[in-house]
Design an enzyme around this catalytic site. Structure first.
Site, PDB file in Angstrom:
ATOM      1  CE  LYS A   1      -2.686   7.425  -3.332  1.00  0.00           C
ATOM      2  NZ  LYS A   1      -1.375   7.336  -2.694  1.00  0.00           N
TER       3      LYS A   1
ATOM      4  CG  LEU B   1      -1.955  -1.104   1.335  1.00  0.00           C
ATOM      5  CD1 LEU B   1      -2.687  -1.055   2.673  1.00  0.00           C
ATOM      6  CD2 LEU B   1      -2.959  -1.014   0.183  1.00  0.00           C
ATOM      7  CG  ASP B   2       0.343   4.229  -2.882  1.00  0.00           C
ATOM      8  OD1 ASP B   2       1.117   3.396  -3.356  1.00  0.00           O
ATOM      9  OD2 ASP B   2      -0.581   4.770  -3.527  1.00  0.00           O
ATOM     10  CD  GLN B   3       3.179   8.784   2.919  1.00  0.00           C
ATOM     11  OE1 GLN B   3       2.521   9.034   3.937  1.00  0.00           O
ATOM     12  NE2 GLN B   3       3.074   9.499   1.806  1.00  0.00           N
TER      13      GLN B   3
END
Ligand code: URA
Length: 256
Positions: free
Chosen positions: A197, A111-113
């Site tokens: 996104k 998962l992204d930051q």
């Protein structure tokens, strides 16, 4: 399995360190103190557990965990700007010797930051592959907060497919619905880089916040706070894989 070997497999240090912990009287087995490293442990029992320096642990041949990933953490073992999610795990889980060809306990996908929510971790290579592989179509549900109001046209496009820059093949959401003016529930069965996104941007909106709430049949429990982890029990594992719980190896239901 001998007690010193058991501690070694569960990440408590080298065999010598494990034998030392036992000889110093720091280990109990099923609630009973045990200072002989050669003691045989009935690990195949349904809920074998042991205690090291006062902390109780279940025995797990392979580790299956879930973490509520908080914002501001990276899924990398060698993070750049943000702390690694692995710092949220206790040392034995980070130090377990890697079985087979895996690299020890690792995140199942990333998962992204700034993304929060359900993250699986395991040292079972086949499980990691099955959960990650687009061929297995494991649905992942994301709660998306958007900058602009969600339009019906955007939902239709996300469902029918959008083309991302690095791939001429359109990617589509397996399910998508607006649950509020600025909120979408989006289900994907693959995991391309920044996929949510980029898909939302491709239909002319923008992700302001992203939270993964479900993987397959497993929802992030409401009582697992950001930064907390827990073992997956046999039923949760079965739900993830669409199997009967009885077909899976024993895995107790303890939280630490
Ligand atoms: N899609 C994204 O864009 N980011 C994530 O962290 C997960 C899915």
């Amino acid at each position: 399995m001998r007690l010193d070997e058991l501690l070694f497999t569960q990440g408590f240090g080298t065999r010598r360190v494990c034998a030392g912990l036992i000889q110093q009287g720091l280990v109990s087995m099923q609630g009973l103190p045990c200072d002989d490293p050669a003691t045989e442990c009935p690990v195949e029992g349904p809920a074998f557990n042991f205690t090291v320096q006062g902390q109780r642990w279940p025995y797990r041949r392979l580790a299956y965990l879930m973490l509520h990933k908080p914002a501001g953490t990276e899924c990398s073992q060698r993070p750049g700007a943000w702390p690694s999610i692995y710092t949220l795990l206790p040392a034995p889980l980070r130090q377990r010797p890697a079985p087979g060809k895996t690299q020890g306990v690792q995140a199942v996908g990333r998962l992204d930051q700034d993304t929060t929510g359900l993250l699986l971790l395991s040292d079972d290579g086949a499980f990691i592959h099955r959960m990650n592989s687009p061929r297995h179509h494991v649905p992942k549900v994301y709660e998306v907060t958007t900058r602009h109001p969600v339009e019906a046209r955007q939902i239709e496009q996300l469902l029918s497919g959008v083309v991302l820059m690095d791939d001429p093949q359109p990617v589509r959401a397996a399910a998508c619905e607006a649950v509020a003016e600025h909120r979408l529930l989006l289900t994907l069965t693959e995991g391309k880089y920044h996929q949510v996104k980029r898909m939302v941007a491709a239909v002319g909106n923008r992700v302001e916040a992203l939270h993964r709430s479900r993987i397959g049949g497993l929802a992030l429990p409401a009582d697992l706070a950001p930064g907390q982890w827990c073992w997956l029990d046999a039923e949760q594992l079965a739900r993830l894989q669409g199997k009967q719980a009885t077909a899976l190896p024993p895995a107790g239901n303890q939280r630490i």
